[in-house]
Design a protein around this motif. Structure first.
Motif, short mmCIF file in Angstrom:
data_model
loop_
_atom_site.label_atom_id
_atom_site.label_comp_id
_atom_site.label_asym_id
_atom_site.label_seq_id
_atom_site.Cartn_x
_atom_site.Cartn_y
_atom_site.Cartn_z
N LYS A 45 14.04 28.03 37.01
CA LYS A 45 13.52 26.66 37.06
C LYS A 45 12.15 26.60 37.75
CE LYS A 45 17.11 25.04 39.23
NZ LYS A 45 17.90 26.28 39.38
N THR A 46 12.08 27.20 38.94
CA THR A 46 10.81 27.18 39.68
C THR A 46 9.73 27.93 38.92
OG1 THR A 46 11.91 26.96 41.83
CG2 THR A 46 9.69 27.89 41.84
N ILE A 52 8.27 25.74 36.18
CA ILE A 52 7.34 24.74 36.72
C ILE A 52 6.00 25.39 37.06
CG2 ILE A 52 6.89 23.39 38.81
CD1 ILE A 52 9.50 22.12 38.60
N LYS A 53 6.04 26.60 37.61
CA LYS A 53 4.79 27.31 37.94
C LYS A 53 4.01 27.66 36.68
CE LYS A 53 6.13 29.29 42.40
NZ LYS A 53 6.40 30.54 43.17
N LEU A 103 3.94 25.79 34.00
CA LEU A 103 3.34 24.54 33.54
C LEU A 103 2.08 24.19 34.32
CD1 LEU A 103 6.52 22.31 33.00
CD2 LEU A 103 5.12 23.39 31.25
N CYS A 104 2.06 24.53 35.62
CA CYS A 104 0.88 24.17 36.40
C CYS A 104 -0.10 25.34 36.56
CB CYS A 104 1.27 23.60 37.77
SG CYS A 104 2.19 24.72 38.82
N TYR A 116 1.70 18.95 41.68
CA TYR A 116 2.80 19.91 41.84
C TYR A 116 3.27 19.94 43.29
CZ TYR A 116 5.04 24.50 42.47
OH TYR A 116 5.92 25.51 42.82
N LEU A 171 5.05 17.31 38.71
CA LEU A 171 5.95 18.47 38.69
C LEU A 171 6.55 18.59 40.09
CD1 LEU A 171 3.70 21.04 36.78
CD2 LEU A 171 5.53 19.63 35.82
N ASP A 215 9.51 20.09 42.59
CA ASP A 215 10.55 21.10 42.78
C ASP A 215 11.37 20.74 44.02
OD1 ASP A 215 12.13 23.33 42.68
OD2 ASP A 215 10.49 24.78 42.68
N PHE A 238 8.51 15.60 35.62
CA PHE A 238 9.28 16.80 35.27
C PHE A 238 9.72 17.40 36.59
CE2 PHE A 238 9.84 21.25 34.04
CZ PHE A 238 10.39 21.16 32.78
N MET A 239 11.03 17.37 36.87
CA MET A 239 11.45 17.77 38.21
C MET A 239 12.72 18.59 38.22
SD MET A 239 12.91 14.31 39.97
CE MET A 239 14.20 13.33 39.23
#
Length: 633
Positions: free
Chosen positions: A32-33, A36-37, A39-40, A60, A178, A180, A206-207
């Motif tokens: 998951k993390t 997200i990384k 995406l950013c 983020y 974003l 987390d 998005f979380m």
């Protein structure tokens, strides 16, 4: 995407749309993390592309971040507006460039005008006319007091500094948030404020969160990472759980039906393979098998911790008694004359804002913090204590096996491996050093360590931080079955629901008792406030029926006059707003097609006038909203 040679996810594709509210879920270590990384832009995929529109701004919030700021809380929050000041500089530069040009009908001139229009829209979204007030409002929503605004950042714990980081992201108003685990460092009141803020947020969210109630209140779409795949559902988390089970059930039924059909076809082929009269039918069945798409059942990661607490050793009827317990740090009083009597078998939740004394009292009861007053443990009471920073108390140089084996005694020495297996540390994982474990793995190891010693008083301070949904559910089930006394500090409403039968609310330096579980407490708090309001109204002195009637009449007349005055002000504001909106609309036409207005001199003064009108309109709208609220009260 790969780490250590294994795919975290393979050939995944999805789209985030404007105003999406997406919850990303999955077990600890599912990726998951990492997603997200990606995406950013902090990680790069080993295959495939992450495509982002040019005008998308991203905010983020990582799970943890080392903040090294010597600024005050408010000054640090104000650094969020660097983009605002940069846009102002870019606008000034564009204005200078436009004022020197006369090619009004050229494509390049039109592009500059469009760029200016986009930048002005961005400024309006950021609300620059009241940025300091907005910064204070968000900081207070996240739990800070007015007195905290001028305190240096380094006076606060890492959890409070993470709140400032969250405030900065919210103040920037990016098109894509974003987040987390945004609730990890928040108390229940701050979580409720954040829920309200995110519900009305203008951009996409998005979380990652393991807070079921938080996800259900915000998200309308759920993406699950499981076994290197993703599953996209257009629904909240709780509905996703139901739909996922339905999907698996349908797939299993379809798979079973197909397998029966395949066996029947294969039996027919085998039976008539060598009969010339059935050759055509056999060949038809063979082709049918070749063309058949085999139904696939989506893989589910069924691995989960499984355990229960050992039976609580027998103890006296009274587990714990506190008499006039107080605690201060210098001049700052955290607890003052706390008196508690906790009978055996009680299940208690400590709740309240961070910094109000929940963890302090937990440490005092556990015997790891000095205090004033008296703490009396009942007969044969044995304490098991899980600290909020329990993972940090593990020796990073020890292996997983050594962490338990070095403290296990008696019969538990031979059960260490099976206990670790129950917490998903099997095979080579028991030889991993603690320092390479994830936050979730450290949390599981700390829980396993607690089971080495039978206890009848469990004190758990935020035990669900870093645990995935399934692990939290299993821990909750084990605690419900625990036959000893439980004191738990948590901000996770879903986890607490049905687990405790009493709530203590901490309001420094005192505490208040509520009977029931967490939702009973939250509901009663609202009712109590209304009761207090009614009591104040009823406590007004009444001289006589006649005089009270006269007072009521005068009050009604006064209220009517006040209502009419507010209505007149609202009407006047609406007229001013309409006039100003017409002026701005006319200026927007001029900006979009300056060649149609040759008599208008579009210079710096003209743009300054445009900006002032925008600010004036926003001020009028704010005043109109205030008056509407005043009218409704």
């Amino acid at each position: 995407m790969q780490f250590t040679g294994e795919d975290l996810f393979t050939d995944i594709s999805f789209m985030i749309r404007e105003k999406d509210r997406i919850g990303l879920v999955g077990k600890n270590g599912a990726g998951k993390t990492t997603l997200i990384k990606l995406l950013c832009g902090l990680e790069q995929p080993s295959k495939g592309d992450v495509i982002m529109s040019d005008d998308v701004t991203i905010g983020y919030l990582p799970q943890e971040k080392n903040v090294h700021s010597t600024k005050t809380v408010l000054d640090e929050a104000m650094t969020a507006f660097e983009e605002y000041y940069e846009i102002e500089r870019r606008l000034a530069k564009l204005q200078d460039e436009l004022s020197d040009r006369e090619d009004y009908e050229s494509d390049s001139y039109q592009r500059l005008c469009e760029k200016m229009s986009h930048l002005n829209e961005r400024l309006a979204i950021m609300g620059g006319h009241s940025i300091e007030g907005e910064a204070e409002q968000i900081l207070i929503g996240l739990g800070f007091e007015h007195d905290d605004m001028q305190r240096p950042m380094n006076e606060f714990s890492n959890g409070w500094q993470m709140r400032v980081e969250l405030a900065k992201i919210l103040l920037r108003k990016p098109k894509l948030l974003l987040l987390d685990e945004p609730t990890n460092h928040l108390d229940i009141e701050s979580i409720q404020w954040l829920e309200s803020f995110l519900k009305n947020y203008y951009g996409a969210i998005f979380m990652v969160s393991h807070d079921r109630a938080f996800l259900d209140r915000i998200t309308i779409r759920t993406i699950e990472i499981s076994c290197a795949k993703i599953y996209d559902y257009k629904c909240s988390y709780s509905e996703f759980i139901e739909r996922r089970e339905e999907r698996i059930d349908i797939q299993k039924a379809a798979f079973d039906n197909q397998q029966r059909e395949i066996k029947e076809i294969e039996a027919f082929i085998e039976r008539f393979r060598y009969k010339a009269t059935k050759a055509k039918q056999v060949q038809s069945r063979v082709k049918q098998l070749e063309k058949m798409d085999v139904v696939q059942i989506d893989d589910q990661d069924k691995s989960a911790i499984h355990f229960k607490f050992p039976p609580a050793p027998h103890s006296g009827k009274v587990t714990l008694e506190l008499n006039n317990v107080s605690k201060s740090y210098g001049e700052k009083q955290i607890l003052n004359n706390i008196n508690l009597l906790i009978p055996r078998g009680e299940k208690i939740a400590f709740v309240g804002r961070n910094g109000e004394g929940k963890s302090t009292l937990s440490k005092i009861i556990a015997g790891v913090l000095d205090y004033e007053g008296e703490v009396k443990l009942g007969h044969e009471v044995k304490i098991g204590y899980y600290a909020q920073n329990q993972q940090d108390m593990l020796d990073p140089e020890k292996t997983v096996f050594e962490t338990l084996d070095d403290v296990a005694t008696g019969d538990m020495r031979v059960k260490v491996k099976s206990l670790l297996g129950a917490f998903l540390f099997g095979g080579d994982a028991i030889d991993k050093k603690v320092k390479v474990l994830s936050g979730g793995e450290k949390a599981r190891l700390s829980l396993a360590k607690m089971l080495l010693f039978p206890t009848n008083l469990l004190i758990l301070d935020e035990p669900t931080n870093h645990l995935d949904m399934l692990s939290k559910d299993i821990l909750k089930s084990a605690l419900i079955q625990f036959d000893g006394t439980l004191i738990i500090v948590s901000h996770d409403r879903d986890f607490l629901q049905g687990l405790t039968n009493k709530v203590y609310e901490f309001r420094k330096p005192h505490i208040k008792e509520y009977i029931g579980d967490i939702y009973d407490f939250l509901e009663e708090k609202k009712l109590k406030e209304l009761d207090d309001l009614n009591k104040k109204q009823k406590s007004q002195p009444v001289e006589s029926k006649v005089s009270q009637g006269k007072i009521d009449y005068e009050l009604k007349k006064q209220n009517d006059r006040e209502t009419k005055r507010i209505e007149r002000e609202i009407k006047k504001l609406e007229e001013q707003i309409e006039s100003l909106e017409n002026e701005i609309a006319e200026m927007d036409k001029i900006m979009s097609s300056p060649s149609d207005f040759p008599d208008v001199n579009i210079d710096n003064a003209w743009y300054d006038s445009y900006g002032k009108k925008k600010d004036q309109l926003q001020n009028l709208m704010n005043r109109w909203e205030d008056k509407q609220m005043e009218l409704e009260m």
